[in-house]
Scaffold this motif. Structure first.
Motif, PDB file in Angstrom:
ATOM      1  N   ARG A 179      58.535  44.096  19.973  1.00 45.11           N
ATOM      2  CA  ARG A 179      57.952  43.858  21.285  1.00 45.11           C
ATOM      3  C   ARG A 179      59.066  43.815  22.322  1.00 45.11           C
ATOM      4  O   ARG A 179      60.087  43.155  22.113  1.00 45.11           O
ATOM      5  N   TYR A 180      58.866  44.517  23.418  1.00 45.60           N
ATOM      6  CA  TYR A 180      59.841  44.474  24.511  1.00 45.60           C
ATOM      7  C   TYR A 180      59.351  43.450  25.530  1.00 45.60           C
ATOM      8  O   TYR A 180      58.258  43.573  26.072  1.00 45.60           O
ATOM      9  N   GLU A 181      60.172  42.416  25.765  1.00 47.68           N
ATOM     10  CA  GLU A 181      59.778  41.313  26.637  1.00 47.68           C
ATOM     11  C   GLU A 181      60.805  41.120  27.741  1.00 47.68           C
ATOM     12  O   GLU A 181      62.004  41.312  27.536  1.00 47.68           O
ATOM     13  N   THR A 199      56.129  48.283  23.592  1.00 48.80           N
ATOM     14  CA  THR A 199      56.502  48.311  22.178  1.00 48.80           C
ATOM     15  C   THR A 199      57.615  49.326  21.960  1.00 48.80           C
ATOM     16  O   THR A 199      57.596  50.413  22.544  1.00 48.80           O
ATOM     17  N   VAL A 200      58.589  48.977  21.123  1.00 47.98           N
ATOM     18  CA  VAL A 200      59.695  49.870  20.772  1.00 47.98           C
ATOM     19  C   VAL A 200      59.686  50.080  19.265  1.00 47.98           C
ATOM     20  O   VAL A 200      59.709  49.113  18.494  1.00 47.98           O
ATOM     21  N   TYR A 262      65.003  37.767  14.202  1.00 48.64           N
ATOM     22  CA  TYR A 262      63.819  38.468  14.721  1.00 48.64           C
ATOM     23  C   TYR A 262      64.020  38.957  16.154  1.00 48.64           C
ATOM     24  O   TYR A 262      63.091  39.470  16.766  1.00 48.64           O
ATOM     25  N   GLU A 263      65.231  38.827  16.705  1.00 51.90           N
ATOM     26  CA  GLU A 263      65.429  39.098  18.128  1.00 51.90           C
ATOM     27  C   GLU A 263      66.687  39.922  18.387  1.00 51.90           C
ATOM     28  O   GLU A 263      67.703  39.777  17.708  1.00 51.90           O
ATOM     29  N   LEU A 264      66.613  40.829  19.361  1.00 50.22           N
ATOM     30  CA  LEU A 264      67.760  41.516  19.952  1.00 50.22           C
ATOM     31  C   LEU A 264      67.696  41.247  21.445  1.00 50.22           C
ATOM     32  O   LEU A 264      66.685  41.557  22.083  1.00 50.22           O
ATOM     33  N   ARG A 276      60.794  41.161  16.933  1.00 52.73           N
ATOM     34  CA  ARG A 276      60.048  41.761  15.835  1.00 52.73           C
ATOM     35  C   ARG A 276      58.548  41.588  16.067  1.00 52.73           C
ATOM     36  O   ARG A 276      58.085  40.492  16.394  1.00 52.73           O
ATOM     37  N   GLU A 277      57.799  42.676  15.907  1.00 45.18           N
ATOM     38  CA  GLU A 277      56.374  42.618  16.180  1.00 45.18           C
ATOM     39  C   GLU A 277      55.671  41.610  15.275  1.00 45.18           C
ATOM     40  O   GLU A 277      54.734  40.932  15.706  1.00 45.18           O
ATOM     41  N   GLU A 278      56.154  41.487  14.036  1.00 50.32           N
ATOM     42  CA  GLU A 278      55.488  40.573  13.119  1.00 50.32           C
ATOM     43  C   GLU A 278      55.879  39.114  13.355  1.00 50.32           C
ATOM     44  O   GLU A 278      55.277  38.205  12.779  1.00 50.32           O
TER      45      GLU A 278
END
Length: 456
Positions: A179-181, A199-200, A262-264, A276-278
């Motif tokens: 997910r792009y936030e 979404t990426v 879960y993050e970049l 991460r989408e999940e």
């Protein structure tokens, strides 16, 4: 014996020798072997004819006046040279093909390591030289047949698959949907500020596809990078977008922290990230989270003339959970909104009773010991006193007034909760108001400062 076909001799060669020759090149078919021998036989017959002509033209009649000098005539059968050449080619080709088969057997599928399948190239270089047989007494040279030397080189080259695998090995932990936030306050440490932007999809070949929340699609590539921060090497990914005008945050460097797998996150501004989408953030039903959400509403609220907003936390009702106070500014008409926490939500006291927002000039008074909110002011020749007691989050409000304009006041200039009262009763309420231990509150933190709400 001279007239006997040399290939008749080969046909009668020892079986063991032929078997060794064939074993050197197991991958060569019978048809290919036949073709090679035919080519060698053709070349042999051509060289045999040339040799016969030379011998006829250079017949030597030996007398006592002739001196034989130089190199002795080579007695090795002439048919051995082309045969050796053919055998060399077969041997080298067989080894190369056998090596290829071996590498294939030891190569793991789907790029899982192992050897590279070679592309085999056999090149042949041919050179011609002259054998000196003898010289006569006058120094004339008598020559024999030409000798052909063949050099065969085998080279192998991979298809580059191992190199490609190595180049993209870094992306494996990041393959998947994200997910792009983006934060609307440039601070993703406030979880409630993260807004969904699209979404990426990161793929195993180090490329990505982004679909934004409007359905627009863009493509790009990712390269590996590291950066040293505070003496620690940090894993980074450099995003570059292929289409001009696409989201510019995906042309930046993303940082990975093992504590948040879960993050970049992009750059140091803490404004954008991939999640991460999940991954699902734990549900936060604390009063801190509820107040963060409420502050964000006011931060982005349109139509409210906030000239210098600030906020405060004060436990007015004594339940150990502070109330949230939001000040709209510092002008006379600026007030204080007060919220309390209940069942995971921030609720507005001003929606409970019909009264004006609290205070003026962006502040109000509270008495913590007795759980009161208080305020007094003069407006349009009327003096107002307000005392609101909080009990179980329910405000009980007393408003008592003194009118300077008797015509406006009617029977008496004194009033309590919109009813006329005597001067004595009015003065009793004023004395009660003045006896409270009032403190002025409302403007403690800037609206963009969430630090007091981050320790749950």
């Amino acid at each position: 014996m001279k007239d006997k076909n040399i290939f008749d001799i080969l046909e009668n060669a020892e079986n063991d020798s032929m078997k060794r020759l064939i074993d050197k090149c197991p991958e060569i078919s019978d048809e290919q072997l036949e073709k090679i021998f035919k080519m060698s036989e053709k070349k042999f017959r051509k060289q045999r004819a040339e040799k016969d002509r030379t011998e006829r033209d250079n017949t030597i009649k030996m007398t006592e006046n002739y001196v034989v000098e130089g190199v002795e005539r080579n007695k090795r059968p002439a048919w051995l040279t082309p045969l050796t050449t053919a055998a060399s080619v077969l041997l080298i080709a067989g080894i190369a093909i056998g090596s290829t088969a071996m590498l294939k057997r030891h190569t793991k599928p789907n790029g899982g390591g192992g050897g590279v399948t070679p592309a085999v190239t056999v090149s042949t270089t041919t050179g011609t030289s002259t054998n000196i047989v003898s010289t006569d007494k006058n120094g004339s040279t008598i020559t024999g047949t030409d000798v052909t030397t063949t050099t065969t080189t085998v080279t192998s080259a991979g298809d580059g698959s191992d190199q490609n695998t190595a180049d993209t090995e870094f992306i494996k932990p990041f393959v998947g949907r994200w997910r792009y936030e983006m934060s609307n306050i440039n601070d993703l440490d406030v979880p409630e500020s993260a807004g969904y932007m699209g979404t990426v999809e990161i793929t195993a070949d180090a490329t990505y596809i982004m679909t934004d929340n409007s359905g627009n699609v863009s493509h790009g590539t990712i390269s590996n990078a590291t950066e040293e921060i505070g003496g620690t090497s940090i894993q980074c990914l450099d995003f570059s977008v292929n289409e001009s005008g696409a989201n510019d945050f995906l042309t930046r460097r993303a940082y990975y922290d093992e504590s948040r797998p879960y993050e970049l996150h992009f750059g140091n501004s803490n404004i954008a990230r991939l999640v991460r989408e999940e991954h699902v953030e734990p549900t936060d039903t604390s009063w801190q989270s509820a107040y963060r959400k409420e502050l964000l509403k006011h931060y982005n609220k349109a139509g409210i003339p906030y000239n210098d907003p600030m906020w405060d936390l004060q436990d007015i009702d004594g339940d150990d959970i502070p109330e949230l106070l939001i000040s709209t500014g510092t002008q006379k008409d600026d007030c204080v909104y007060i919220y309390y926490y209940e069942n995971g939500e921030a609720k507005d006291l001003n929606n409970t009773v019909q009264t004006i927002p609290y205070g003026e000039y962006g502040v109000t008074n509270i008495c913590k010991e007795e759980h009161y909110i208080g305020h007094n002011y003069t407006d349009n020749r009327v003096t107002y006193y307000e005392m609101t007691k909080l009990k179980d989050h329910y405000p009980i409000c007393d408003i008592f007034t003194y009118y300077y304009d008797l015509e406006q006041a009617g029977e008496t200039p004194y009033g309590l909760n919109a009813r006329p009262v005597s001067e004595e009763e009015f003065n009793q309420k004023v004395d009660e108001y003045n006896s409270k231990n009032w403190i002025t509150v409302g403007r403690q933190y800037r609206l963009g400062d969430f630090s007091p709400l981050m320790d749950n």
